[in-house]
Motif scaffolding. Structure first.
Motif, PDB file in Angstrom:
ATOM      1  N   THR A 196      -4.437  -3.286  -7.665  1.00 39.47           N
ATOM      2  CA  THR A 196      -5.337  -3.261  -8.794  1.00 39.47           C
ATOM      3  C   THR A 196      -6.735  -2.813  -8.232  1.00 39.47           C
ATOM      4  N   THR A 253       3.959  -1.406  -9.627  1.00 38.36           N
ATOM      5  CA  THR A 253       2.690  -1.035  -9.669  1.00 38.36           C
ATOM      6  C   THR A 253       2.411   0.158 -10.048  1.00 38.36           C
ATOM      7  N   TRP A 284      -2.892  -0.580 -11.598  1.00 39.42           N
ATOM      8  CA  TRP A 284      -2.415  -1.837 -12.380  1.00 39.42           C
ATOM      9  C   TRP A 284      -1.042  -2.194 -12.083  1.00 39.42           C
ATOM     10  N   THR A 285      -0.858  -3.818 -11.948  1.00 36.71           N
ATOM     11  CA  THR A 285       0.426  -4.143 -11.590  1.00 36.71           C
ATOM     12  C   THR A 285       0.701  -5.071 -12.872  1.00 36.71           C
ATOM     13  N   PRO A 286       1.630  -4.877 -13.578  1.00 37.96           N
ATOM     14  CA  PRO A 286       2.144  -5.711 -14.494  1.00 37.96           C
ATOM     15  C   PRO A 286       3.092  -6.593 -14.299  1.00 37.96           C
ATOM     16  N   HIS A 287       3.670  -6.472 -13.050  1.00 38.51           N
ATOM     17  CA  HIS A 287       4.652  -7.387 -12.471  1.00 38.51           C
ATOM     18  C   HIS A 287       4.565  -7.252 -11.268  1.00 38.51           C
TER      19      HIS A 287
END
Length: 486
Positions: A291, A328, A321-324
């Motif tokens: 992030t 990443t 950004w890391t949605p899960h």
């Protein structure tokens, strides 16, 4: 506001924040009652998580144990903020921030923390004493180590004289020899200036470096002086400025197979330049951030003497950004523009932009794309590059929470271009925009990336070039190691 003073003796040095009040009587020392009251704050709810923000606390005294050569004034500048703590959470976090500041001075080998309830005549019910145990560096240190950068490994022999005058000053000498026959000899004097809100470090370096650039057909020998003033203006290391002056005598030596365009730029030249680098780094890691973002802008003006004159601007941007947990995304962008100042001053090949390499524009050899002449890369005066990465952990997560976390699988697509703008730059908007539409390079690939010491990056990739021109040098299987990457 408490008064701050240091005690000069062979005993541990104490810094006291107590306010003195005329007529106040502390003849009766009921510190045991105070201790009992403070302990009840922690034992009140043993089965529930403790909210340290709700526990009122203040710092009565700060002890720094182990000082020998280090002066009191530089220590006071690091610890003063700790007296502003209003609860136990502030005490804990403030103590660790002070520890990081003390370690950053370059005076100590290690720093330990001990927090205890206030004792003695002037103890308060919410008071605590914080003790820092420090161990100063020896007067002379040195060693042999290795370093990676620009896809090259180097052996470094280093000697340091730290904390020369008790305020973090140091003198260091360094010799390095790279795997590609590059050498560097430098002597640096470092002087930190520390206050409560601004951390400044002035460094003066005399250097002699030698590098080979076989892709461009020349070798470069530099002898010069570099003055650098680093300013950390927010106290957290997020916003940094570097103001530099460089005076360098450069000797460009062509190889036997160098093209005429390279040979005509060879020979000695003198570069005198001012440089400003500003960076805002909010990433949670340098190598594998999950992030945060990075913005870095640099401006260099050469021509304050010597025979080299130009204005050079570069921009580096990155967001993550890391949605899960296992996915990443990373988007990076770089660009640069180089323009001459006057017709009397020239731009040398050593100052131009080059693209291509395992950590730069992947899918192309080192300096493998862009303007070329008779097989030599001659660089350009403008470039842009963009890369989109997707990182995931190794399959089945071997070595999870340990050695395995140093490795990541990543897929990527990167592209860009490097070119030369027309001389009439301002009046040729359509021609200038051709750098974004004509001869654009692009490649897609994937591989394994590894973190090395939280500062360097190693990549092993299989890449497929999608867009290229006939003169480009392609490379489908690449291994790279370095500090900076696209």
């Amino acid at each position: 506001m408490g008064t701050v003073h240091a005690k000069e003796s062979n005993m541990p040095k104490n810094i006291n924040s107590r306010e003195t009040n005329a007529g106040q009587n502390f003849e009766k020392d009921d510190s045991s009652a105070y201790d009992h009251e403070k302990m009840n704050l922690f034992e009140k709810r043993k089965d529930e998580p403790t909210d340290y923000h709700s526990i009122k606390a203040r710092v009565d005294r700060i002890h720094v144990d182990g000082l020998i050569r280090t002066k009191d004034d530089i220590i006071k500048a690091q610890v003063t903020e700790l007296f502003k703590a209003q609860n136990f959470y502030d005490v804990i976090m403030g103590a660790y921030k002070v520890k990081e500041k003390l370690q950053g001075l370059g005076c100590f080998r290690n720093v330990g923390i001990y927090i205890d309830t206030s004792q003695g005549l002037h103890a308060t019910p919410e008071g605590f004493e914080v003790t820092f145990f420090v161990r100063e560096l020896k007067r002379l240190t040195g060693g042999i180590s290795t370093m990676v950068g620009n896809n090259e490994g180097s052996v470094i022999v280093q000697a340091k004289a730290p904390n020369l005058f008790g305020r973090g000053e140091r003198l260091q000498m360094e010799y390095s020899y790279g795997s590609k026959s590059s050498t560097n000899i430098s002597v640096s004097a470092v002087k930190p200036f520390v206050d409560n809100w601004l951390h400044k470090v002035l460094t003066g370096t005399v250097f002699n470096t030698s590098n080979r650039f076989p892709w461009s057909g020349f070798n470069q020998n530099d002898k010069g002086l570099l003055l650098d003033l680093a300013v950390n203006s927010d106290g957290a290391g997020i916003l940094k400025h570097n103001f530099q002056y460089e005076a360098t005598y450069r000797e460009i030596i062509s190889s036997k197979q160098a093209s005429f365009r390279v040979r005509e730029q060879c020979g000695p030249n003198l570069k005198s330049a001012l440089r400003h680098i500003c960076s805002i780094d909010k990433r949670d890691s340098l190598v594998f951030p999950t992030t945060g973002s990075l913005i870095q802008f640099s401006t260099e003006i050469a021509g304050l003497g010597g025979d080299i004159g130009f204005v050079k601007n570069e921009l580096i941007m990155q967001t993550n950004w890391t949605p899960h947990e296992c996915l990443t995304f990373q988007l990076g962008f770089q660009s640069g523009l180089l323009r001459g100042i006057t017709n009397d001053m020239k731009i040398n090949i050593a100052d131009r932009f080059f693209m291509g390499g395992p950590l730069n524009l992947r899918g192309f050899d080192m300096r493998g794309c862009g303007p070329r002449h008779d097989g030599n890369s001659i660089g350009g005066d403008a470039y842009w590059a963009v890369a989109l990465h997707l990182y995931t952990p190794l399959p089945f997560r071997p070595g999870r929470n340990g050695f395995g976390d140093l490795f990541k699988l990543h897929g990527f697509i990167n592209g860009g271009n490097v070119s030369n703008f027309p001389l009439t730059f301002a009046n040729n908007y359509e021609k200038n925009m051709k750098i974004f539409t004509e001869n654009v390079r692009c490649a897609v690939g994937g591989g394994v990336a590894m973190e090395l010491g939280n500062i360097a990056r190693v990549e092993l990739n299989l890449v497929m070039p999608l867009l290229f021109v006939r003169s480009d040098v392609l490379q489908e299987f690449q291994f790279g190691i370095g500090l900076q990457y696209l």
